[in-house]
Scaffold this active site. Structure first.
Site, short mmCIF file in Angstrom:
data_model
loop_
_atom_site.label_atom_id
_atom_site.label_comp_id
_atom_site.label_asym_id
_atom_site.label_seq_id
_atom_site.Cartn_x
_atom_site.Cartn_y
_atom_site.Cartn_z
N GLY A 57 41.06 29.81 57.41
CA GLY A 57 39.89 29.42 58.28
C GLY A 57 38.46 29.47 57.23
O GLY A 57 38.37 30.61 56.56
N GLY A 102 35.45 29.04 57.97
CA GLY A 102 34.28 29.36 58.89
C GLY A 102 33.35 30.56 58.38
O GLY A 102 33.63 30.98 57.31
N VAL A 110 33.34 33.78 58.84
CA VAL A 110 33.96 34.99 58.57
C VAL A 110 34.92 34.58 57.26
O VAL A 110 34.86 35.52 56.41
CB VAL A 110 34.96 35.47 59.93
CG1 VAL A 110 35.92 36.70 59.27
CG2 VAL A 110 34.17 35.80 61.05
N GLY A 111 35.53 33.61 57.31
CA GLY A 111 36.33 33.39 56.31
C GLY A 111 35.77 33.15 54.78
O GLY A 111 36.23 33.72 53.87
N ASN A 144 43.81 30.47 70.60
CA ASN A 144 44.10 31.33 69.15
C ASN A 144 45.56 31.59 68.87
O ASN A 144 46.13 31.58 67.92
CB ASN A 144 43.13 32.19 68.97
CG ASN A 144 41.89 31.80 68.78
OD1 ASN A 144 41.65 30.86 68.63
ND2 ASN A 144 40.63 32.46 68.66
N SER A 185 41.50 37.12 63.34
CA SER A 185 41.23 36.33 64.58
C SER A 185 41.43 37.34 66.02
O SER A 185 42.02 38.19 65.88
CB SER A 185 42.30 35.37 64.67
OG SER A 185 42.42 34.45 63.29
N ASN A 186 40.60 36.78 66.86
CA ASN A 186 40.42 37.64 68.07
C ASN A 186 41.37 36.61 69.09
O ASN A 186 41.53 35.63 69.07
CB ASN A 186 39.07 37.67 68.67
CG ASN A 186 38.58 38.74 67.94
OD1 ASN A 186 38.92 39.95 68.07
ND2 ASN A 186 37.20 38.75 67.64
N HIS A 213 40.99 46.50 69.99
CA HIS A 213 39.45 45.60 69.58
C HIS A 213 38.82 45.04 70.86
O HIS A 213 39.05 44.07 71.02
CB HIS A 213 39.68 44.89 68.59
CG HIS A 213 38.37 44.46 67.94
ND1 HIS A 213 37.34 45.32 67.52
CD2 HIS A 213 37.85 43.31 67.61
CE1 HIS A 213 36.31 44.51 67.09
NE2 HIS A 213 36.63 43.25 66.97
#
Length: 310
Positions: free
Chosen positions: A10, A12, A14-15, A96, A120-121, A176
């Site tokens: 990933g 994006g 965050v990655g 996801n 990942s969420n 979380h």
């Protein structure tokens, strides 16, 4: 001994930012993988060209091919759709879930000895998915949540008391999401419990703000979610593993009776080292704290049931 290798799935926000922190700390060579053509290659090259300025020697490549991830020491999985305003982490669940299942099988085929750090969420359900699909021991599939949640709590405590963030240790347990359990009793400033320093009603407000920390940022950004702190949190876990630090961090781990919970990923204090999860630290909880943790576990279980992972 060559350099360590970390794959980030990933590319994006965050990655890519995780790649940035890891390279800036010279922790490992980095492979940035994404399904989108060109994006990981472009971001990877851009970051690589920063290395002479930062005086860091590490190779960074962007790719669309899982073959390039072969023999990774750690794989950080950030792939998936991000939250938009009004979406809960749980709204991301089905999309996801499919992405995570696909990624994990491909990653583990290339790096059977790797340690997975899941970002990942919805986090706990995605960690559960990765664990069930990967066929790896629980020590090698760990979810990143508590490091981020406790960092948010520490930020608010430090600001409230006008002290250095270095003085603040905070504790957050549970899933979380809205049901997370910030443990003020175990949170300290220079060793002093914050319950001695902050009035109870004000403390409650800080706990609530911590639980809603992600949503607060989503509301500001409107078209995405947090990434500086989440990527820094993932990097702290990666560093503890690669350097065999035996560092105790709150992480999502697969519980097998600890805290009275079985067969589920829930946030607990974990010792991280070269083997991944090396120990789960069990602390004594009050009846109220245990009840809150059980509620949190139930919320995670519900999500896992929806995707057949409970």
């Amino acid at each position: 001994m060559g350099r360590k290798k970390v794959t980030i799935v990933g590319s994006g926000n965050v990655g890519a930012t995780t790649a940035h922190w890891i390279a800036a700390k010279e922790l490992a060579d980095v492979v940035l993988l994404d399904v989108i053509e060109g994006v990981p290659q472009g971001k990877g090259l851009d970051l690589l060209e920063a290395m002479p300025i930062e005086k860091r020697d590490c190779s960074i490549i962007g790719t669309n091919e899982y073959a390039d991830t072969k023999d990774s020491d750690v794989v950080v999985i950030t792939a998936g759709i991000a939250r938009k305003p009004g979406m809960s982490r749980d709204d991301l669940l089905n999309t996801n879930f499919k992405i995570m299942s696909d990624v994990v099988s491909k990653v583990v085929a290339q790096s059977p000895n790797t340690i997975l750090v899941i970002v990942s969420n919805p986090l706990d359900a995605m960690a559960q998915t990765a664990f069930k699909q990967a066929g790896l021991p629980r020590e090698r599939v760990i979810g990143m949540a508590g490091v981020l949640d406790s960092a948010r709590f520490r930020t608010f405590i430090a600001d409230e008391l006008k002290v250095s963030v270095e003085n603040v240790t905070a504790f957050v347990l549970g899933g979380h999401g809205d049901t997370m359990v910030p443990l003020s009793r175990y949170s300290t400033v220079a060793g002093i419990p914050i319950t001695e320093l902050i009035p109870a009603d004000r403390l409650k407000e800080l706990e609530t703000r911590t639980a809603n920390g992600g949503a607060e940022i989503v509301k500001h950004l409107k078209t995405g979610s947090a990434y500086y702190a989440p990527s820094a949190a993932a990097t702290e876990m990666v560093e503890a593993i690669l350097k065999d630090k035996k560092k105790i961090l709150p992480c999502a781990a697969y519980l097998q009776g600890e805290y009275g919970i079985s067969g589920l990923y829930v946030g607990v204090p974990c010792k991280l080292g070269a083997k991944g999860l090396e120990q789960i630290i069990e602390i004594k909880l009050t009846a109220d704290e245990q009840a809150a943790l059980n509620r949190s576990a139930d919320a995670v279980k519900e999500l896992c049931s929806v995707i057949g992972m409970a």
